[in-house]
Motif scaffolding. Structure first.
Motif, PDB file in Angstrom:
ATOM      1  N   PRO A 197      -6.821   7.690  -0.669  1.00 51.03           N
ATOM      2  CA  PRO A 197      -6.232   6.390  -1.292  1.00 51.03           C
ATOM      3  C   PRO A 197      -6.302   5.415  -0.239  1.00 51.03           C
ATOM      4  N   TYR A 198      -6.798   4.348  -0.518  1.00 56.37           N
ATOM      5  CA  TYR A 198      -6.814   3.381   0.502  1.00 56.37           C
ATOM      6  C   TYR A 198      -6.848   1.923   0.152  1.00 56.37           C
ATOM      7  N   ARG A 199      -5.991   1.100   1.069  1.00 53.37           N
ATOM      8  CA  ARG A 199      -6.150  -0.222   0.791  1.00 53.37           C
ATOM      9  C   ARG A 199      -5.558  -1.080   2.238  1.00 53.37           C
ATOM     10  N   ARG A 203      -5.781  -0.813   5.588  1.00 50.23           N
ATOM     11  CA  ARG A 203      -5.523   0.197   6.744  1.00 50.23           C
ATOM     12  C   ARG A 203      -6.465   0.272   7.581  1.00 50.23           C
ATOM     13  N   PHE A 249      -0.601  -1.126  -5.337  1.00 52.19           N
ATOM     14  CA  PHE A 249      -1.391  -0.188  -4.919  1.00 52.19           C
ATOM     15  C   PHE A 249      -1.197   0.994  -6.193  1.00 52.19           C
ATOM     16  N   ARG A 267      -1.707   4.846  -5.852  1.00 52.81           N
ATOM     17  CA  ARG A 267      -2.383   5.835  -5.368  1.00 52.81           C
ATOM     18  C   ARG A 267      -2.995   6.975  -6.140  1.00 52.81           C
ATOM     19  N   ASP A 292      -3.788  11.447   2.633  1.00 52.96           N
ATOM     20  CA  ASP A 292      -2.931  10.250   3.111  1.00 52.96           C
ATOM     21  C   ASP A 292      -3.815   9.834   4.265  1.00 52.96           C
ATOM     22  N   ILE A 293      -3.781   8.617   4.535  1.00 55.08           N
ATOM     23  CA  ILE A 293      -4.785   8.139   5.985  1.00 55.08           C
ATOM     24  C   ILE A 293      -3.930   8.111   7.113  1.00 55.08           C
ATOM     25  N   ASP A 294      -2.770   8.393   6.869  1.00 51.29           N
ATOM     26  CA  ASP A 294      -1.685   8.113   8.158  1.00 51.29           C
ATOM     27  C   ASP A 294      -1.475   9.503   8.613  1.00 51.29           C
ATOM     28  N   TYR A 338       9.002  13.449   6.184  1.00 50.08           N
ATOM     29  CA  TYR A 338       9.492  13.783   4.765  1.00 50.08           C
ATOM     30  C   TYR A 338       9.940  15.438   4.822  1.00 50.08           C
ATOM     31  N   TRP A 397       4.714   1.723  -5.017  1.00 52.54           N
ATOM     32  CA  TRP A 397       4.865   3.084  -4.045  1.00 52.54           C
ATOM     33  C   TRP A 397       5.723   4.003  -4.681  1.00 52.54           C
ATOM     34  N   GLY A 422      -0.866  -3.694   4.925  1.00 54.51           N
ATOM     35  CA  GLY A 422      -1.194  -2.774   3.759  1.00 54.51           C
ATOM     36  C   GLY A 422       0.212  -1.902   3.839  1.00 54.51           C
ATOM     37  N   SER A 423       1.225  -2.560   4.251  1.00 53.96           N
ATOM     38  CA  SER A 423       2.390  -1.603   4.141  1.00 53.96           C
ATOM     39  C   SER A 423       3.015  -1.216   2.876  1.00 53.96           C
ATOM     40  N   ARG A 424       3.810  -0.545   2.890  1.00 58.14           N
ATOM     41  CA  ARG A 424       4.246   0.196   1.461  1.00 58.14           C
ATOM     42  C   ARG A 424       4.970  -0.953   0.639  1.00 58.14           C
TER      43      ARG A 424
END
Ligand code: UDP
Ligand code: MN
Length: 305
Positions: free
Chosen positions: A74-76, A78, A113, A115, A137-139, A169, A199, A240-242
């Motif tokens: 899922p992306y926006r 980043r 967003f 997800r 997740d992309i990170d 987490y 989020w 594109g921060s949360r």
């Protein structure tokens, strides 16, 4: 008395030596041949990939198994993370001889967003031959070859970034990050709800969907921990921060028992393009989600309020 010289026992002629060695060689060959044969995997053997990757001289890369993985991201907005993620994960999965394609599901509308809805789109538009998916997740990047993106067994999905391995987490019920799931298990759970705009929470709801269908969430048992299992790609001043605005939070928290991946609403057909970073290909799916602002008004971003 004349002592006879026994040439056979004291000094065997060359012919006898050759004969004895030939017999010995044949015996060793007969004993070892079946053992050597058994240790070479047949083409159907699931360990074939491992066998080849251990043989450093082998240049051919035969997939480890017949399974085909769709990585759904899922992306926006980043790009800084995407430009690291695609080359790294492509290389990582190729080293594991895992047959895969990477799908970046890019949310191109102006709503908050979503997800879960994006993962649903990735599931629907992913290659039909994919029999399992990495919801990714992309990170987050796997940091050890021990983290194998295997086809999950019939009991249910594998949470790769289980709390024990996620960089930050570590609460027990965490189910975000990276999950491997069979196609039929995603279908059985009816995918994600599409109503979790903004989020968080969509992964908690997805966990319930999975467990309520009798599926079990497992994790890999590895000698790794939160410090060395996954790398978090942190990008200073990332766009594109949360978006964790708690608007209409109690409505947003409700379970969605009726709708799932087939019900994701788009305002136009997605645009699907094959792109690349450093010669590593990925498929970008540009999606304009549609929101029913009467039933889920919290989909609106600041720009609409
Ligand atoms: N994401 C994105 N753009 C955004 C928000 C989220 O691409 O504006 C994607 C991205 O893949 C990210 C995932 O959604 O890794 C989860 O978001 P985030 O990493 O911010 O949340 P957290 O790791 O805290 O759950
Ligand atoms: Mn993250």
């Amino acid at each position: 008395m004349r002592i006879m010289y026994n040439s056979y026992s004291d000094r065997p002629p060359l012919v006898s030596i050759i004969f004895t060695f030939s017999v010995l060689f044949c015996l060793i060959f007969i004993i070892l041949y079946p053992i050597v044969l058994m240790s070479i995997p047949s083409p159907q053997d699931e360990n074939l990939g491992k066998y080849i990757s251990e043989n450093k001289d082998a240049k051919i890369s035969i997939p480890k198994s017949r399974h085909y993985l769709c990585v759904v991201v899922p992306y926006r907005d980043r790009w800084a993370q995407l430009s690291v993620f695609v080359p790294y994960l492509s290389e990582f999965l190729s080293n594991q001889l895992t047959r895969h394609s990477i799908y970046i599901i890019n949310q191109a509308d102006r709503y908050r967003f979503n997800r879960g809805a994006l993962i649903n789109v990735g599931f629907l538009y992913g290659h039909p031959d994919c029999d399992y998916f990495a919801l990714h997740d992309i990170d987050l990047l796997p940091n050890s070859p021990l983290i194998e993106y295997i086809y999950p067994n019939s009991s249910g999905p594998i949470h790769l970034t289980a709390p024990k391995y996620h960089p930050f987490y570590n609460f027990d019920s965490y189910f975000g990050g990276v999950t491997l799931i069979r196609r039929e298990h995603f279908e059985r759970a009816n995918g994600f709800s599409n109503k979790f705009w903004g989020w968080g929470l969509e992964d908690d709801e997805f966990r319930l969907r999975i467990t309520e269908k009798g599926l079990n969430i497992s994790m890999l048992s590895l000698p790794l921990n939160r410090k060395n299992a996954f790398i978090h790609i942190s990008v200073p001043n990332a766009k594109g921060s949360r978006d964790s605005k708690n608007w209409l939070e109690s409505a947003r928290r409700k379970r969605d028992r009726h709708y799932g991946y087939r019900d994701v609403q788009l305002s136009s057909l997605p645009r699907i393009t094959t792109l690349s970073v450093e010669n590593y290909n990925y498929i970008q799916v540009d999606v304009k989600l549609s929101c029913n602002v009467t039933s889920t008004p919290w989909c609106m971003s600041e720009a609409y309020l």
